[in-house]
Design a protein around this motif. Structure first.
Motif, PDB file in Angstrom:
ATOM      1  N   ARG A 184       0.959  -0.879  -0.024  1.00 51.80           N
ATOM      2  CA  ARG A 184       0.379  -0.144  -0.239  1.00 51.80           C
ATOM      3  C   ARG A 184       1.214   1.404   0.189  1.00 51.80           C
ATOM      4  O   ARG A 184       0.538   2.294  -0.748  1.00 51.80           O
ATOM      5  CB  ARG A 184      -1.160   0.183   1.252  1.00 51.80           C
ATOM      6  CG  ARG A 184      -2.000  -1.324   1.404  1.00 51.80           C
ATOM      7  CD  ARG A 184      -3.075  -0.629   2.375  1.00 51.80           C
ATOM      8  NE  ARG A 184      -2.365  -0.272   3.359  1.00 51.80           N
ATOM      9  CZ  ARG A 184      -2.919  -1.552   4.152  1.00 51.80           C
ATOM     10  NH1 ARG A 184      -2.772  -3.207   3.665  1.00 51.80           N
ATOM     11  NH2 ARG A 184      -1.830  -1.740   5.688  1.00 51.80           N
ATOM     12  N   ARG A 207       0.717   4.147  -3.013  1.00 50.44           N
ATOM     13  CA  ARG A 207       0.456   5.807  -2.322  1.00 50.44           C
ATOM     14  C   ARG A 207       1.138   6.852  -3.254  1.00 50.44           C
ATOM     15  O   ARG A 207       0.811   7.975  -3.185  1.00 50.44           O
ATOM     16  CB  ARG A 207      -0.232   5.418  -0.943  1.00 50.44           C
ATOM     17  CG  ARG A 207      -0.770   4.788  -0.596  1.00 50.44           C
ATOM     18  CD  ARG A 207      -1.152   4.701   0.585  1.00 50.44           C
ATOM     19  NE  ARG A 207      -2.276   6.542   0.971  1.00 50.44           N
ATOM     20  CZ  ARG A 207      -2.369   6.630   2.176  1.00 50.44           C
ATOM     21  NH1 ARG A 207      -2.407   6.406   4.674  1.00 50.44           N
ATOM     22  NH2 ARG A 207      -3.200   8.101   3.032  1.00 50.44           N
ATOM     23  N   HIS A 266       1.400  11.241  -2.376  1.00 52.29           N
ATOM     24  CA  HIS A 266       1.605  11.251  -1.666  1.00 52.29           C
ATOM     25  C   HIS A 266       3.427  11.390  -1.832  1.00 52.29           C
ATOM     26  O   HIS A 266       3.553  10.279  -1.856  1.00 52.29           O
ATOM     27  CB  HIS A 266       0.712  10.111  -0.514  1.00 52.29           C
ATOM     28  CG  HIS A 266      -0.309  10.110  -1.312  1.00 52.29           C
ATOM     29  ND1 HIS A 266      -1.350  11.138   0.025  1.00 52.29           N
ATOM     30  CD2 HIS A 266      -1.877   9.442  -2.129  1.00 52.29           C
ATOM     31  CE1 HIS A 266      -3.056  10.663  -0.336  1.00 52.29           C
ATOM     32  NE2 HIS A 266      -3.151   9.488  -1.432  1.00 52.29           N
ATOM     33  N   LEU A 282       3.384   9.664   4.684  1.00 50.98           N
ATOM     34  CA  LEU A 282       2.767   8.291   5.287  1.00 50.98           C
ATOM     35  C   LEU A 282       3.337   8.212   5.633  1.00 50.98           C
ATOM     36  O   LEU A 282       3.482   6.154   6.751  1.00 50.98           O
ATOM     37  CB  LEU A 282       3.192   7.612   3.389  1.00 50.98           C
ATOM     38  CG  LEU A 282       2.870   7.871   2.035  1.00 50.98           C
ATOM     39  CD1 LEU A 282       3.117   6.894   0.780  1.00 50.98           C
ATOM     40  CD2 LEU A 282       1.381   7.240   2.459  1.00 50.98           C
TER      41      LEU A 282
END
Length: 516
Positions: free
Chosen positions: A271, A275, A280, A285
């Motif tokens: 993930r 992202r 991002h 994160l």
């Protein structure tokens, strides 16, 4: 050095007050007998806790200084560096032993009531033992050294003792708000070892350690079921290494085996990668401040296979030697063997200095038969289309991570490469992996108009991007170099701008170039 008298709590405080904190090396020497005394003979629990807790700050100072002295140094270490590494590892081992002694004593007293002070909680003491034992392994890996014999077995023993006391899975926030606990430190150490640290730069190693500590909660250590198939990779609490492959007789020793459940961690890494691609930032994160998305993406690509248990790093022990290879590091040798920048019959040379004078100044000033610069002999562990893996029991030269070198194949032809992995073996010697740099290589003379200088160079068609291998000191960003067209891989352009340094050698630099 005499052993300090630590028979009373006040004696420990008085000894710590005399530590020369402005001199980390002297503090290292003074802390060693202090920890040895606490490891050999424990004080009553409250006093032992206070004596160890009071040493945490000077110990952190010593460890930080040792890292600075060891990181990025070429291998094998000089005598002073070897001594710092050995003394720091011994100090951390004694500290872990002292905490373990306290933890075992507290565990033998049975469960403590809710709200008991920290010095009465075995979980707190086991957490410290595992933290400092893991620190020792991390220092060894940062120094690109095989961990000391028995270190992994002691680490497994600390965790097994915490399990037996029923406190291994406990976790709590520390003073900085980070969640800590026995299993958190144990798993983080396993992950750091699984990350193939010998192939990482120091910056990558440090970032891997931060991520391992933060993500350890996503990979719990679980006991094996009483029956059923064994997983491909196991933790053997009896072994002197971290995660290992399943063995033939493992089914008979299930009680000593554990499994690292990394499925939640693998999904989390997937993930994170997705992202990052979506735009991002690493800070959003939780990957850290001051990191670029590309840097994080590359590190995730490196960590996902081992942390997902799709692959496992090789064991530390060198494998049998399969043959011999020749390795060179000096720029004059690289120019000679790779670029055919050899003297002609009218200008013979006899020594390395003669050769250097010839390629730099165009004249050797000597007469005689040319001599090829020296190449050292290394044992070949493995040789493939992409890399060589080499070993030498007494390396004749010091090497550093990402260093440019050249290695001769079985036919005696040298190819350019870089040191992508290196590790000092426990029994002595140096194991290295040299990854080949693909592309044509040709010798050229690069002329720089800004200073009226002419330098010997190697033209490298690196990944279809042109680059010049120059002697150290010739590179300056934006500098213009005139290179004869025949050596420029057939390109009609003769002038190139130096853009950035791609890699460095012992006395040279590989510079990316762009046509002007």
């Amino acid at each position: 050095m005499s052993v300090p008298d630590l028979t009373s709590p006040n004696a420990a405080s008085a000894y710590l007050a005399t530590l020369p904190l402005a001199d980390p090396l002297a503090t290292l020497g003074r802390l060693a007998p202090y920890m040895d005394a606490l490891a050999a003979r424990a004080l009553p629990a409250p006093a032992q806790f206070a004596a160890l807790h009071g040493a945490e700050a000077p110990l952190a100072l010593v460890v930080e200084d040792a890292e600075k002295r060891l990181r990025g140094r070429p291998l094998p270490f000089a005598e002073a560096e070897t001594a710092v590494l050995a003394q720091t590892l011994a100090l951390l081992a004694a500290c872990a032993d002292a905490w373990r002694r306290l933890a075992d004593g507290l565990a033998s007293q049975g469960p403590q009531p809710v709200g008991a002070p920290a010095h009465a909680e075995p979980a707190q003491a086991y957490e410290r033992a595992l933290f400092h034992r893991g620190q020792a392994l991390q220092i060894a890996l940062l120094a690109r050294s095989e961990p000391p014999a028995g270190l992994w077995r002691q680490l497994h023993g600390d965790f097994a003792a915490a399990e037996a006391a029923g406190v291994a899975a406990q976790a709590w926030p520390d003073r900085k708000g980070r969640t800590v606990g026995p299993m958190r430190h144990y798993v983080a150490t396993l992950l750091i070892d699984m990350a193939k640290p010998a192939s990482q730069s120091f910056r990558e190693q440090r970032q891997t350690q931060r991520w391992a500590r933060r993500l350890a909660k996503l990979a719990p250590v679980m006991p094996l079921p009483a029956d059923g198939e064994l997983p491909p990779f196991l933790i053997d609490l009896r072994a002197d290494r971290g995660l290992r492959r399943q063995g033939r007789n493992d089914g008979d020793a299930r009680g000593a085996l554990r499994v690292l459940d990394s499925a939640p961690l693998a999904e989390h890494l997937r993930r994170l990668k997705s992202r990052l691609k979506a735009g991002h930032s690493p800070a959003e994160l939780g990957l850290g401040e001051g990191l670029g998305a590309d840097e994080c993406s590359r590190l995730l690509d490196h960590l996902r296979p081992p942390w997902s248990q799709q692959a496992l790093a090789r064991a530390y022990a060198p494998e049998p030697i399969q043959g011999q290879a020749r390795l060179i590091t000096a720029f004059s040798a690289l120019a000679w063997h790779l670029g055919q920048l050899a003297p002609d019959a009218a200008r013979p040379v006899q020594t390395r200095n003669d050769f250097d004078r010839l390629v730099v100044f165009g004249s050797s000033g000597s007469q005689g038969t040319p001599q090829v610069p020296e190449a050292s002999e290394w044992g070949v562990i493995e040789q493939g289309a992409e890399a060589w893996r080499l070993f030498h029991p007494r390396p004749p030269e010091r090497l550093f991570h990402d260093q440019l070198v050249a290695v001769a194949d079985s036919a005696g032809r040298f190819g350019l490469g870089r040191v992508s992995s290196l590790l000092m073996a426990l029994g002595g010697g140096l194991a290295v992996k040299v990854r080949r740099i693909d592309g044509p290589v040709a010798g050229v003379l690069a002329r720089f108009a800004d200073g009226g200088e002419t330098h010997p160079a190697l033209w490298v068609g690196h990944n279809e991007l042109p680059a010049l291998l120059l002697p150290r000191g010739a590179y300056r960003r934006g500098r213009l170099a005139d290179v004869p067209p025949p050596a420029a891989a057939g390109n009609g352009r003769q002038q190139w701008r130096l853009e950035s340094v791609l890699a460095a050698g012992a006395d040279c630099e590989l510079a990316a170039v762009q046509p002007v």
